[in-house]
Design an enzyme around this catalytic site. Structure first.
Site, PDB file in Angstrom:
ATOM      1  N   ASN A  83      39.556  38.018  41.940  1.00 58.21           N
ATOM      2  CA  ASN A  83      40.642  38.843  41.853  1.00 58.21           C
ATOM      3  C   ASN A  83      41.449  38.266  40.459  1.00 58.21           C
ATOM      4  OD1 ASN A  83      40.509  40.705  43.666  1.00 58.21           O
ATOM      5  ND2 ASN A  83      41.282  39.285  45.226  1.00 58.21           N
ATOM      6  N   HIS A 116      38.799  31.561  41.997  1.00 64.05           N
ATOM      7  CA  HIS A 116      38.079  31.524  43.286  1.00 64.05           C
ATOM      8  C   HIS A 116      37.253  32.756  43.223  1.00 64.05           C
ATOM      9  CE1 HIS A 116      42.064  33.166  44.055  1.00 64.05           C
ATOM     10  NE2 HIS A 116      41.321  33.928  45.092  1.00 64.05           N
TER      11      HIS A 116
END
Ligand code: 5GP
Ligand code: ZN
Length: 117
Positions: free
Chosen positions: A91, A104
């Site tokens: 994201n 991440h």
């Protein structure tokens, strides 16, 4: 950790200052189970170097980005979803619903995934 950001929770996790449920680690990356798993397998994969998001990565990070994607497939094998299938996603920013501003990748699997996980 040379460039640890003092207020970054994932830098602290990579440095072992905040406990986590480790799944995989090498010189460059660290992976651990998400604290609120959305799928039976839900691993977070991070670079040990602080990079705010995929969009903040530069050409200097090319090898590190490749390392992360290679690690993602290793993690799929470690967690046993490599044959059944899985999803790797990241994201970015507000509309991407990024809540932790350290790059991440989410690794989701363990059941048939829907459009929204
Ligand atoms: P994002 O929304 O930024 O893509 O994802 C952040 C993820 O980090 C979320 O799935 C959230 O559950 C997870 N998370 C946040 N804080 C912690 C923590 O302290 N430990 C672990 N293991 N996961 C965390
Ligand atoms: Zn960080």
């Amino acid at each position: 950790m040379t460039n640890e950001h003092s207020d970054c929770i994932f830098c602290k996790i990579a440095a072992g200052e905040i406990p986590s449920d480790k799944v995989y680690e090498n010189e460059f990356v660290y992976a651990f189970n998400d604290i609120v798993p959305k799928t039976p397998t839900h691993v977070l994969l991070i670079p040990k170097k602080h990079i705010a998001s995929l969009h903040a990565a530069t050409d200097e990070d090319r090898e590190l980005l490749a390392e992360l994607l290679r690690a993602a497939t290793k993690i799929a094998e470690i967690t046993g979803v490599d044959q059944s299938g899985y999803r790797v996603l990241t994201n970015i920013g507000a509309d991407g619903r990024q809540t932790v501003h350290h790059l991440h990748f989410h690794i989701h699997g363990g059941r048939k995934l829907g459009v929204d996980i």
